[in-house]
Scaffold this active site. Structure first.
Site, PDB file in Angstrom:
ATOM      1  N   GLU A 143      46.897  42.248  37.551  1.00  0.00           N
ATOM      2  CA  GLU A 143      45.999  42.757  36.502  1.00  0.00           C
ATOM      3  C   GLU A 143      44.582  42.421  36.948  1.00  0.00           C
ATOM      4  OE1 GLU A 143      46.856  44.595  34.164  1.00  0.00           O
ATOM      5  OE2 GLU A 143      48.888  44.119  33.533  1.00  0.00           O
ATOM      6  N   CYS A 146      37.948  42.796  30.987  1.00  0.00           N
ATOM      7  CA  CYS A 146      38.268  43.695  32.104  1.00  0.00           C
ATOM      8  C   CYS A 146      38.061  45.151  31.697  1.00  0.00           C
ATOM      9  CB  CYS A 146      39.692  43.459  32.579  1.00  0.00           C
ATOM     10  SG  CYS A 146      40.865  43.410  31.218  1.00  0.00           S
TER      11      CYS A 146
HETATM   12  P1  NAD Z   1      39.305  35.037  39.758  1.00  0.00           P
HETATM   13  O1  NAD Z   1      39.953  36.036  40.625  1.00  0.00           O
HETATM   14  O2  NAD Z   1      38.104  34.351  40.243  1.00  0.00           O
HETATM   15  O3  NAD Z   1      40.336  33.880  39.343  1.00  0.00           O
HETATM   16  C1  NAD Z   1      41.539  34.145  38.676  1.00  0.00           C
HETATM   17  C2  NAD Z   1      42.512  33.017  38.943  1.00  0.00           C
HETATM   18  O4  NAD Z   1      42.875  33.023  40.319  1.00  0.00           O
HETATM   19  C3  NAD Z   1      41.948  31.617  38.657  1.00  0.00           C
HETATM   20  O5  NAD Z   1      42.960  30.837  38.081  1.00  0.00           O
HETATM   21  C4  NAD Z   1      41.608  31.118  40.060  1.00  0.00           C
HETATM   22  O6  NAD Z   1      41.612  29.726  40.182  1.00  0.00           O
HETATM   23  C5  NAD Z   1      42.732  31.721  40.871  1.00  0.00           C
HETATM   24  N1  NAD Z   1      42.450  31.874  42.296  1.00  0.00           N
HETATM   25  C6  NAD Z   1      41.240  31.939  42.916  1.00  0.00           C
HETATM   26  N2  NAD Z   1      41.412  32.120  44.256  1.00  0.00           N
HETATM   27  C7  NAD Z   1      42.749  32.168  44.470  1.00  0.00           C
HETATM   28  C8  NAD Z   1      43.553  32.355  45.633  1.00  0.00           C
HETATM   29  N3  NAD Z   1      43.011  32.533  46.842  1.00  0.00           N
HETATM   30  N4  NAD Z   1      44.899  32.374  45.484  1.00  0.00           N
HETATM   31  C9  NAD Z   1      45.476  32.230  44.258  1.00  0.00           C
HETATM   32  N5  NAD Z   1      44.762  32.044  43.129  1.00  0.00           N
HETATM   33  C10 NAD Z   1      43.413  32.019  43.220  1.00  0.00           C
HETATM   34  O7  NAD Z   1      39.015  35.792  38.389  1.00  0.00           O
HETATM   35  P2  NAD Z   1      38.222  35.235  37.125  1.00  0.00           P
HETATM   36  O8  NAD Z   1      36.780  35.186  37.477  1.00  0.00           O
HETATM   37  O9  NAD Z   1      38.892  34.023  36.609  1.00  0.00           O
HETATM   38  O10 NAD Z   1      38.497  36.390  36.048  1.00  0.00           O
HETATM   39  C11 NAD Z   1      37.667  37.510  35.881  1.00  0.00           C
HETATM   40  C12 NAD Z   1      38.291  38.722  36.537  1.00  0.00           C
HETATM   41  O11 NAD Z   1      39.583  38.972  35.979  1.00  0.00           O
HETATM   42  C13 NAD Z   1      37.501  39.994  36.308  1.00  0.00           C
HETATM   43  O12 NAD Z   1      37.483  40.738  37.493  1.00  0.00           O
HETATM   44  C14 NAD Z   1      38.310  40.717  35.239  1.00  0.00           C
HETATM   45  O13 NAD Z   1      38.128  42.111  35.221  1.00  0.00           O
HETATM   46  C15 NAD Z   1      39.709  40.343  35.628  1.00  0.00           C
HETATM   47  N6  NAD Z   1      40.599  40.476  34.487  1.00  0.00           N
HETATM   48  C16 NAD Z   1      41.529  41.484  34.480  1.00  0.00           C
HETATM   49  C17 NAD Z   1      42.340  41.673  33.372  1.00  0.00           C
HETATM   50  C18 NAD Z   1      43.361  42.771  33.307  1.00  0.00           C
HETATM   51  O14 NAD Z   1      44.210  42.727  32.420  1.00  0.00           O
HETATM   52  N7  NAD Z   1      43.336  43.765  34.172  1.00  0.00           N
HETATM   53  C19 NAD Z   1      42.203  40.827  32.281  1.00  0.00           C
HETATM   54  C20 NAD Z   1      41.237  39.815  32.325  1.00  0.00           C
HETATM   55  C21 NAD Z   1      40.448  39.644  33.440  1.00  0.00           C
END
Ligand code: NAD
Length: 522
Positions: free
Chosen positions: A253, A287
């Site tokens: 997502e 998002c």
């Molecule tokens: P992010 O990708 O920075 O982090 C998300 C999660 O991934 C965190 O828990 C982080 O610690 C972890 N993470 C970071 N690097 C990683 C790696 N290399 N391997 C595994 N895990 C890792 O995202 P964010 O800043 O926390 O969230 C915002 C983003 O999420 C925006 O792009 C938003 O659009 C998206 N989002 C999408 C939805 C959806 O339903 N499509 C919903 C909410 C947010």
């Protein structure tokens, strides 16, 4: 292994002290005030190994207690969620910088999600018989069973909703859970873990592991059976890559760059209110926020003016200080991205008809911003901004508007704003996204009944709805005896009679004309 309430922590602590590992910590600070809210320890490699081992050992027993008993635990979780309203809302406001009313909507959606799962899981997860025409003597059944250990990696923007959704559906389906909250929502993650504990869900079944990206990668390397990742497109690619190397299925997502298309017959005042709310809710950190507005030329000027009025009416104090209805930007990185994208656009000739800068004071607030004179190749039009910023482009035809909306690497949701529902449905079918809303935009992201997910760079797989529950399970088909035949038509020996049976069945079932079908009698 029997399910018990014994904690693995003691042995992990002992081992850690033997190895002299100093735990790293994650400090939570309020984006509204800068105040420290709490601190958690980052999971060590030993804790990760231990959690994965326990989750794997406990899974057969959790699956074995059956859906009815698992739903009893989840009913207690819903009750714990209900009782925890105040501390949950306080934390969403403090740690994410949300407006309390917006936090309430996230909380309400979570209650409805758990309730929906309780209501629908028995029907959605039950086994199903399939009639197979060519083999009427055999019974065919599709049944669903849990993957095993599900890894949930959550973001910070809706930390309760996007954690509880995969946790609750995963547990209902019989999986055990490894949960890594965002490093920017660790205190909220602790609240999620406390709700699970209050529901008396056995400790081996659910494990919270705090940390940064490296902990996420270590958890993937520990080979869970399924991954639900919600986060940015960039991280999603890394997760998909690591999962693919081990052939672990994953739901992604990811981000969006949602477009709202405003047709020439739209009720401009009302549309402006709807779009401003959908773009500025949670300071645009959704998002599915409206980040792009594509308006047909005849109403463009009026719409832009009405959007500015709506911003001034609700979420702008006009004196450089944040309005009480405006959420903070949760992370410093997010503030940097928003500032960079807007400044770059302004330098390229874009006009901010309102906003365009960080607000004064200690809190991390950005002024609600509407940008015009944008062109399609600009970063502000192409990349996710994730702030209270809406960019507007004018189109001359509906075809051009659809083309502009689809010309994006993302494909999460989109909306059409018009008084003509039939025209809207016709155009909706041309949009390459996971959801289209008509005269609305944002609410679909919080509806547990509807499958949720994107296409293209917004990811794959679905959460919510029946599909979301089903995605927490694998399919096993069963093929068993129904009744005995006097002879097995497919097995040895291959006789003339069996050949003739096959020939007659072919004519009878597939003959295009009555004459062809009658040939089965010969
Ligand atoms: P992010 O990708 O920075 O982090 C998300 C999660 O991934 C965190 O828990 C982080 O610690 C972890 N993470 C970071 N690097 C990683 C790696 N290399 N391997 C595994 N895990 C890792 O995202 P964010 O800043 O926390 O969230 C915002 C983003 O999420 C925006 O792009 C938003 O659009 C998206 N989002 C999408 C939805 C959806 O339903 N499509 C919903 C909410 C947010």
């Amino acid at each position: 292994m029997p399910l018990s309430q014994t904690a693995p922590a003691a042995s992990a602590d002992a081992a850690r002290s033997r190895l002299h590992i100093t735990p790293q910590t994650i400090l939570s600070r309020s984006p509204r005030t800068g105040a420290i809210i709490g601190e958690v320890e980052v999971a060590t490699p030993l804790q990760i190994r231990e959690a994965v081992g326990l989750a794997r050992l406990a899974q057969p027993a959790w699956e074995g207690i059956g859906l009815r008993r698992r739903l009893t635990f989840l009913r207690s979780l819903r009750d714990a969620l209900y009782r925890g309203q105040n501390r949950i809302l306080d934390m969403l406001v403090a740690e994410q910088g949300k407006v309390r009313q917006e936090a309430t909507l996230e909380y309400l959606a979570c209650l409805e999600l758990v309730d929906y799962t309780l209501r629908t899981a028995p029907r959605v997860l039950r086994q199903r018989d399939v009639r197979v025409r060519l083999l009427p003597h055999r019974r065919f059944t599709i049944e669903r069973y849990p993957y095993g250990v599900v890894l949930v990696i959550a973001p910070w923007n809706y930390p309760l909703w996007l954690s509880l959704d995969p946790i609750v559906t995963g547990l209902a389906a019989g999986n055990t859970i490894l949960y890594k909250p965002s490093e920017y929502a660790s205190q909220l993650g602790e609240i999620v873990a406390s709700l699970v504990a209050e529901a008396d869900i056995p400790r081996e079944v659910f494990h919270i592991l705090h940390g940064y990206g490296d902990v996420g990668q270590a958890l993937i390397a520990a080979h869970p059976d399924y991954i639900v990742f919600t986060g940015s497109a960039a991280t999603g690619r890394k997760v998909a890559h690591a999962a693919a190397e081990q052939v672990i299925p994953v739901t992604l997502e990811l981000g969006g760059k949602d477009a709202a298309i405003v047709l020439a017959d739209a009720d401009v005042e009302e549309v402006a209110e709807g779009i401003v709310w959908s773009g500025m809710f949670n300071a645009g950190q959704t998002c599915a926020s409206v980040e792009r507005v594509i308006v047909l030329r005849p109403v463009a000027e009026r719409l832009i003016a009405a959007m500015k009025q709506a911003v001034m009416r609700y979420i702008s104090n006009g004196d450089g200080t944040p309005s009480p209805m405006l959420a903070a930007l949760t992370t410093p990185q997010q503030m940097e991205i928003v500032q960079q994208q807007v400044q770059e656009a302004l330098a390229a000739g874009v006009r901010a008809i309102i906003g365009g800068r960080r607000l004064d004071g200690d809190g991390r607030f950005y002024a609600p911003t509407i940008l015009v004179d944008v062109t399609p190749e600009m970063r502000i039009w192409q990349e996710e901004t994730f702030g209270p910023v809406v960019a507007v482009m004018v189109a001359d035809t509906e075809e051009e508007a659809i083309h502009l909306a689809n010309a994006s690497d993302y494909g999460l949701t989109a909306s059409l704003w018009t008084r003509d529902p039939r025209r809207a449905e016709h155009l909706a079918r041309q949009l390459k996204v996971g959801s289209v809303s008509i005269n609305e935009h944002l609410l679909i992201s919080g509806v547990p009944e509807m499958p949720w997910g994107g296409v293209k760079g917004s990811g794959y797989g679905r959460t919510h709805g029946e599909q979301g529950l089903q995605e927490m399970t694998c399919i096993r088909t069963l093929n068993s005896d129904r009744w005995a035949l006097p002879l097995e038509p497919f097995r040895y020996p291959y006789t003339a009679f069996k050949r003739s049976l096959a020939r007659r069945a072919t004519h009878f079932l597939y003959g295009p004309t009555l004459i062809d079908r009658l040939r089965s009698l010969r």
